[in-house]
Design a protein around this motif. Structure first.
Motif, PDB file in Angstrom:
ATOM      1  N   VAL A   1       0.989  -1.213  -0.054  1.00  0.00           N
ATOM      2  CA  VAL A   1      -0.080   0.087  -0.125  1.00  0.00           C
ATOM      3  C   VAL A   1       0.941   1.145  -0.102  1.00  0.00           C
ATOM      4  CG1 VAL A   1      -1.724   1.308   1.462  1.00  0.00           C
ATOM      5  CG2 VAL A   1      -2.263  -1.147   1.013  1.00  0.00           C
ATOM      6  N   GLU A   2       1.925   1.271   0.854  1.00  0.00           N
ATOM      7  CA  GLU A   2       2.854   2.391   0.997  1.00  0.00           C
ATOM      8  C   GLU A   2       3.556   2.595  -0.414  1.00  0.00           C
ATOM      9  OE1 GLU A   2       5.742   1.332   3.897  1.00  0.00           O
ATOM     10  OE2 GLU A   2       4.623   2.449   5.455  1.00  0.00           O
ATOM     11  N   GLY A   3       3.965   1.680  -1.316  1.00  0.00           N
ATOM     12  CA  GLY A   3       4.456   1.537  -2.653  1.00  0.00           C
ATOM     13  C   GLY A   3       3.515   2.315  -3.552  1.00  0.00           C
ATOM     14  N   LYS A   4       2.189   2.032  -3.394  1.00  0.00           N
ATOM     15  CA  LYS A   4       1.208   2.592  -4.317  1.00  0.00           C
ATOM     16  C   LYS A   4       0.886   3.867  -3.861  1.00  0.00           C
ATOM     17  CE  LYS A   4      -1.178  -2.172  -5.125  1.00  0.00           C
ATOM     18  NZ  LYS A   4      -2.020  -2.923  -5.145  1.00  0.00           N
ATOM     19  N   LEU A   5       0.808   3.988  -2.604  1.00  0.00           N
ATOM     20  CA  LEU A   5       0.632   5.862  -2.320  1.00  0.00           C
ATOM     21  C   LEU A   5       1.909   6.429  -2.859  1.00  0.00           C
ATOM     22  CD1 LEU A   5      -0.881   5.544   1.139  1.00  0.00           C
ATOM     23  CD2 LEU A   5      -1.790   6.446  -0.799  1.00  0.00           C
ATOM     24  N   ASP A   6       3.008   6.078  -2.787  1.00  0.00           N
ATOM     25  CA  ASP A   6       4.164   6.768  -3.248  1.00  0.00           C
ATOM     26  C   ASP A   6       4.076   6.778  -4.743  1.00  0.00           C
ATOM     27  OD1 ASP A   6       5.126   6.872  -0.643  1.00  0.00           O
ATOM     28  OD2 ASP A   6       6.443   5.390  -0.960  1.00  0.00           O
ATOM     29  N   THR A   7       3.596   5.889  -5.443  1.00  0.00           N
ATOM     30  CA  THR A   7       3.611   6.138  -6.767  1.00  0.00           C
ATOM     31  C   THR A   7       2.456   7.014  -7.296  1.00  0.00           C
ATOM     32  OG1 THR A   7       4.174   3.839  -7.108  1.00  0.00           O
ATOM     33  CG2 THR A   7       2.966   4.814  -8.927  1.00  0.00           C
ATOM     34  N   LEU A   8       1.148   6.943  -6.478  1.00  0.00           N
ATOM     35  CA  LEU A   8       0.353   8.106  -6.948  1.00  0.00           C
ATOM     36  C   LEU A   8       0.614   9.467  -6.450  1.00  0.00           C
ATOM     37  CD1 LEU A   8      -2.966   6.099  -5.555  1.00  0.00           C
ATOM     38  CD2 LEU A   8      -2.454   6.606  -7.858  1.00  0.00           C
ATOM     39  N   VAL A   9       1.126   9.654  -5.193  1.00  0.00           N
ATOM     40  CA  VAL A   9       1.974  10.884  -4.893  1.00  0.00           C
ATOM     41  C   VAL A   9       2.869  11.458  -5.832  1.00  0.00           C
ATOM     42  CG1 VAL A   9       3.110  12.234  -3.133  1.00  0.00           C
ATOM     43  CG2 VAL A   9       1.469  10.596  -2.463  1.00  0.00           C
ATOM     44  N   SER A  10       3.760  10.765  -6.377  1.00  0.00           N
ATOM     45  CA  SER A  10       4.611  11.105  -7.327  1.00  0.00           C
ATOM     46  C   SER A  10       4.011  11.738  -8.800  1.00  0.00           C
ATOM     47  CB  SER A  10       5.621  10.056  -7.477  1.00  0.00           C
ATOM     48  OG  SER A  10       5.401   9.046  -8.070  1.00  0.00           O
ATOM     49  N   GLU A  11       3.093  10.573  -9.154  1.00  0.00           N
ATOM     50  CA  GLU A  11       2.460  10.949 -10.366  1.00  0.00           C
ATOM     51  C   GLU A  11       1.565  12.429 -10.251  1.00  0.00           C
ATOM     52  OE1 GLU A  11      -0.061   7.615 -11.149  1.00  0.00           O
ATOM     53  OE2 GLU A  11       1.703   6.528 -11.874  1.00  0.00           O
ATOM     54  N   ARG A  12       1.021  12.527  -9.102  1.00  0.00           N
ATOM     55  CA  ARG A  12       0.039  13.885  -9.041  1.00  0.00           C
ATOM     56  C   ARG A  12       1.432  15.252  -8.975  1.00  0.00           C
ATOM     57  NH1 ARG A  12      -4.869  13.723  -5.329  1.00  0.00           N
ATOM     58  NH2 ARG A  12      -6.188  12.387  -6.690  1.00  0.00           N
ATOM     59  N   LYS A  13       2.457  15.047  -8.453  1.00  0.00           N
ATOM     60  CA  LYS A  13       3.396  16.151  -8.505  1.00  0.00           C
ATOM     61  C   LYS A  13       3.671  16.700  -9.998  1.00  0.00           C
ATOM     62  CE  LYS A  13       5.092  15.253  -3.773  1.00  0.00           C
ATOM     63  NZ  LYS A  13       6.408  15.017  -3.119  1.00  0.00           N
ATOM     64  N   LYS A  14       3.549  15.642 -10.809  1.00  0.00           N
ATOM     65  CA  LYS A  14       3.988  15.797 -12.121  1.00  0.00           C
ATOM     66  C   LYS A  14       3.276  16.576 -12.841  1.00  0.00           C
ATOM     67  CE  LYS A  14       6.411  11.412 -12.846  1.00  0.00           C
ATOM     68  NZ  LYS A  14       6.622  10.261 -13.613  1.00  0.00           N
TER      69      LYS A  14
END
Length: 99
Positions: free
Chosen positions: A86-99
């Motif tokens: 779950v942490e990995g998926k959240l990190d991915t989502l957060v990094s995608e939103r920052k782009k």
């Protein structure tokens, strides 16, 4: 010092030979082998009875058994893996939103 002594070496060799012969005689004796097998079988049965009684006693005192602790440890490990995912998926989502 004693290891290099020829008399000691001869005594050890003789002792080893005699013990080997005795062991061979015992293992070729069907009654001895049957007795050992019976003892091992009874010991395993007694251990099973003791394990069951111990689990019952621990349960009566509302204490966890070793098996209970192992199950709990497995569940905690599974939860840790899930949280890591779950942490990995959240990190991915957060990094995608920052782009």
């Amino acid at each position: 010092m004693l290891k290099n002594n020829p008399v000691m070496k001869k005594l050890v060799e003789t002792g080893e030979e005699r013990i080997g012969k005795i062991a061979q005689q015992l293992l070729s004796n069907e009654k001895f082998v049957a007795t050992v097998q019976t003892l091992v079988s009874r010991s395993l049965a007694a251990k099973g009875t003791l394990d069951t009684a111990l689990r019952t006693a621990l349960s009566a005192m509302n204490l966890p058994s070793t098996e209970d602790l192992e199950q709990l440890r497995t569940r905690v490990d599974d939860l840790e893996k899930l949280l890591t995912s779950v942490e990995g998926k959240l990190d991915t989502l957060v990094s995608e939103r920052k782009k």
